[in-house]
Design a protein around this motif. Structure first.
Motif, PDB file in Angstrom:
ATOM      1  N   LYS A 182      21.752  27.019  62.569  1.00  0.00           N
ATOM      2  CA  LYS A 182      22.859  27.850  62.060  1.00  0.00           C
ATOM      3  C   LYS A 182      22.285  28.760  60.981  1.00  0.00           C
ATOM      4  O   LYS A 182      21.816  28.278  59.938  1.00  0.00           O
ATOM      5  CB  LYS A 182      23.953  26.964  61.456  1.00  0.00           C
ATOM      6  CG  LYS A 182      24.817  26.307  62.531  1.00  0.00           C
ATOM      7  CD  LYS A 182      25.957  25.549  61.922  1.00  0.00           C
ATOM      8  CE  LYS A 182      25.504  24.127  61.624  1.00  0.00           C
ATOM      9  NZ  LYS A 182      26.369  23.333  60.803  1.00  0.00           N
TER      10      LYS A 182
ATOM     11  N   LYS B 129      15.658  27.887  67.212  1.00  0.00           N
ATOM     12  CA  LYS B 129      16.621  27.494  68.244  1.00  0.00           C
ATOM     13  C   LYS B 129      17.608  26.444  67.714  1.00  0.00           C
ATOM     14  O   LYS B 129      17.210  25.474  67.087  1.00  0.00           O
ATOM     15  CB  LYS B 129      15.864  26.930  69.448  1.00  0.00           C
ATOM     16  CG  LYS B 129      16.661  26.994  70.696  1.00  0.00           C
ATOM     17  CD  LYS B 129      15.811  26.862  71.922  1.00  0.00           C
ATOM     18  CE  LYS B 129      16.766  26.725  73.079  1.00  0.00           C
ATOM     19  NZ  LYS B 129      16.312  25.851  74.103  1.00  0.00           N
ATOM     20  N   GLY B 130      18.887  26.702  67.965  1.00  0.00           N
ATOM     21  CA  GLY B 130      19.916  25.743  67.565  1.00  0.00           C
ATOM     22  C   GLY B 130      20.221  25.740  66.079  1.00  0.00           C
ATOM     23  O   GLY B 130      21.083  24.992  65.612  1.00  0.00           O
TER      24      GLY B 130
ATOM     25  N   GLN C  89      25.973  32.858  61.735  1.00  0.00           N
ATOM     26  CA  GLN C  89      27.149  32.523  60.902  1.00  0.00           C
ATOM     27  C   GLN C  89      27.341  33.665  59.901  1.00  0.00           C
ATOM     28  O   GLN C  89      26.555  33.794  58.961  1.00  0.00           O
ATOM     29  CB  GLN C  89      26.913  31.235  60.109  1.00  0.00           C
ATOM     30  CG  GLN C  89      26.368  30.074  60.899  1.00  0.00           C
ATOM     31  CD  GLN C  89      27.462  29.349  61.676  1.00  0.00           C
ATOM     32  OE1 GLN C  89      28.519  29.046  61.124  1.00  0.00           O
ATOM     33  NE2 GLN C  89      27.226  29.101  62.952  1.00  0.00           N
TER      34      GLN C  89
ATOM     35  N   LEU D  37      22.214  30.182  65.933  1.00  0.00           N
ATOM     36  CA  LEU D  37      23.682  30.298  65.904  1.00  0.00           C
ATOM     37  C   LEU D  37      24.067  31.131  64.684  1.00  0.00           C
ATOM     38  O   LEU D  37      23.991  30.650  63.548  1.00  0.00           O
ATOM     39  CB  LEU D  37      24.316  28.899  65.809  1.00  0.00           C
ATOM     40  CG  LEU D  37      23.845  27.903  66.875  1.00  0.00           C
ATOM     41  CD1 LEU D  37      24.290  26.492  66.535  1.00  0.00           C
ATOM     42  CD2 LEU D  37      24.370  28.308  68.248  1.00  0.00           C
TER      43      LEU D  37
ATOM     44  N   ARG E 195      20.972  35.418  68.192  1.00  0.00           N
ATOM     45  CA  ARG E 195      21.113  34.822  69.533  1.00  0.00           C
ATOM     46  C   ARG E 195      19.840  35.013  70.351  1.00  0.00           C
ATOM     47  O   ARG E 195      19.498  34.159  71.169  1.00  0.00           O
ATOM     48  CB  ARG E 195      22.296  35.452  70.280  1.00  0.00           C
ATOM     49  CG  ARG E 195      23.603  34.956  69.747  1.00  0.00           C
ATOM     50  CD  ARG E 195      24.736  35.064  70.751  1.00  0.00           C
ATOM     51  NE  ARG E 195      25.979  34.811  70.040  1.00  0.00           N
ATOM     52  CZ  ARG E 195      26.770  35.752  69.574  1.00  0.00           C
ATOM     53  NH1 ARG E 195      26.483  37.030  69.782  1.00  0.00           N
ATOM     54  NH2 ARG E 195      27.863  35.432  68.906  1.00  0.00           N
TER      55      ARG E 195
ATOM     56  N   GLU F 277      24.080  39.539  64.786  1.00  0.00           N
ATOM     57  CA  GLU F 277      24.533  38.402  65.610  1.00  0.00           C
ATOM     58  C   GLU F 277      23.657  38.290  66.852  1.00  0.00           C
ATOM     59  O   GLU F 277      23.191  37.216  67.215  1.00  0.00           O
ATOM     60  CB  GLU F 277      25.990  38.642  66.051  1.00  0.00           C
ATOM     61  CG  GLU F 277      26.991  38.057  65.070  1.00  0.00           C
ATOM     62  CD  GLU F 277      28.425  38.232  65.546  1.00  0.00           C
ATOM     63  OE1 GLU F 277      29.226  38.723  64.736  1.00  0.00           O
ATOM     64  OE2 GLU F 277      28.742  37.884  66.703  1.00  0.00           O
TER      65      GLU F 277
END
Ligand code: LMR
Length: 334
Positions: A166, A163-164, A187, A185, A180, A176
């Motif tokens: 990158k 979680k959170g 990238q 996140l 999620r 993607e």
């Protein structure tokens, strides 16, 4: 004297004609991974077989490690004819407009190589390759790599641990959504830039089969790796269609045979290369490798499964269902 000049000229013309008849057809084969990976080794194997079978009529130049082009550029270069062959990962065809390839990115859709081969070596896989033709590309084969693990600088035991964060991914909308689904996140970044992005903290972690992680030394800049096997990464070997169709029929047949041989080789070595790389990562002492329990793995599966339904609109519900049917995947049975 005159006769000698004439004979000399004729000989010179003959020499030029035979020299040009013997000039080999050059295939530039570009890819982004290290030579010492399943794809790197299979492309060298293809070179060897192609040159043998065509008796030197074809010369294959393999460019590894993004030496010639990075991810996005290489597809453009192929379409323009600057290179003749590539083997991009299946996650990289979306930006080209062939979204069906992203079906391979759906988390946990394949449990193992044997399930995967029912698709890549069967009619569903062939129908996906066919979709490249309007783009001026011919799909020749699927080459295996392997199943992905997550890595980061903090332990990953549950989906919440991502979680959170990158997380670097390839250019796939399914990936993607996968990131999620665990609160990460996503990238998107070219493969050639990942090591530095991990090293400098531009991203916190990533996902890849072990052969890629190890040969790019990503494990040296990631403290933790969890063998989640949450998704598959493999390749479509492709050629510029105009080039391929324009080859003399006998040469094309020989190259098709070389491709068959190198596909068998790629698929034979993929798992052992990934196993060896995982051993290498463990031995390095730089990364702590964690193998989740059955229950822990199930938690990742449950968190990521909604991605299948969410992506139906993009990939096609029928295509997803046809894979479920071939492999026996049943979302209700998790
Ligand atoms: C990646 O970008 O992570 C992979 O697609 C690289 C590759 O070609 O295996």
């Amino acid at each position: 004297m005159k006769l000698r000049t004439v004979l000399f000229s004729l000989a010179a013309i003959g020499f030029c004609a035979s020299a040009s008849a013997q000039a080999p057809i050059v295939i530039k084969f570009s890819h982004v991974v290290a030579a010492d990976t399943p794809k790197g080794k299979a492309s060298e194997y293809f070179k060897k077989r192609a040159e043998e079978l065509t008796k030197g009529k074809v010369k294959v130049e393999v460019y590894a490690n993004s030496a010639l082009y990075k991810d996005k550029e290489e597809l453009e270069a192929l379409q323009l004819g600057a290179v003749q062959m590539l083997a991009p990962s299946l996650a990289k065809f979306g930006p080209l407009g062939v979204k069906e390839f992203e079906v391979f990115d759906l988390p946990y859709i394949f449990d193992d190589y044997s399930e995967l081969h029912r698709i890549t070596q069967g009619p569903v896989g062939a129908s996906i390759l066919k979709k490249l033709e309007p783009k001026g590309i011919v799909g020749l084969a699927y080459w295996d790599n392997g199943f992905k693990s997550f890595s980061a600088n903090t332990p990953i035991r549950t989906p919440a641990d991502l979680k959170g964060k990158k997380l670097r991914i390839q250019s796939s909308k399914v990936l993607e959504e996968e990131i999620r689904s665990v609160g990460g996140l996503p990238q998107v970044m070219a493969f050639s830039e990942v090591y530095q992005a991990l090293q400098t903290g531009v991203v916190d972690g990533t996902e890849n089969p072990h052969s890629n992680t190890f040969t790019q030394k990503m494990h040296e800049v990631q403290k933790h790796l969890t063998v989640t096997d949450h998704g598959y990464l493999g390749y479509a070997v492709i050629a510029n269609k105009k080039f391929w169709d324009g080859l003399p029929a006998d040469v094309r047949g020989q190259l098709e045979q070389a491709m068959k041989d190198s596909t068998a080789y790629a698929n034979k070595i993929a798992q052992e290369e990934n196993d060896k790389s995982l051993e290498g990562i463990k031995k390095s002492g730089k990364t702590q490798v964690y193998v989740p329990t059955k229950e822990e793995k199930l938690a990742f599966k449950k968190a990521m499964l909604p991605v299948h339904q969410k992506m139906e609109g993009r990939i096609g519900k029928d295509l997803i269902q046809s894979i479920y049917k071939e492999t026996g995947f049943d979302p209700a049975k998790l």
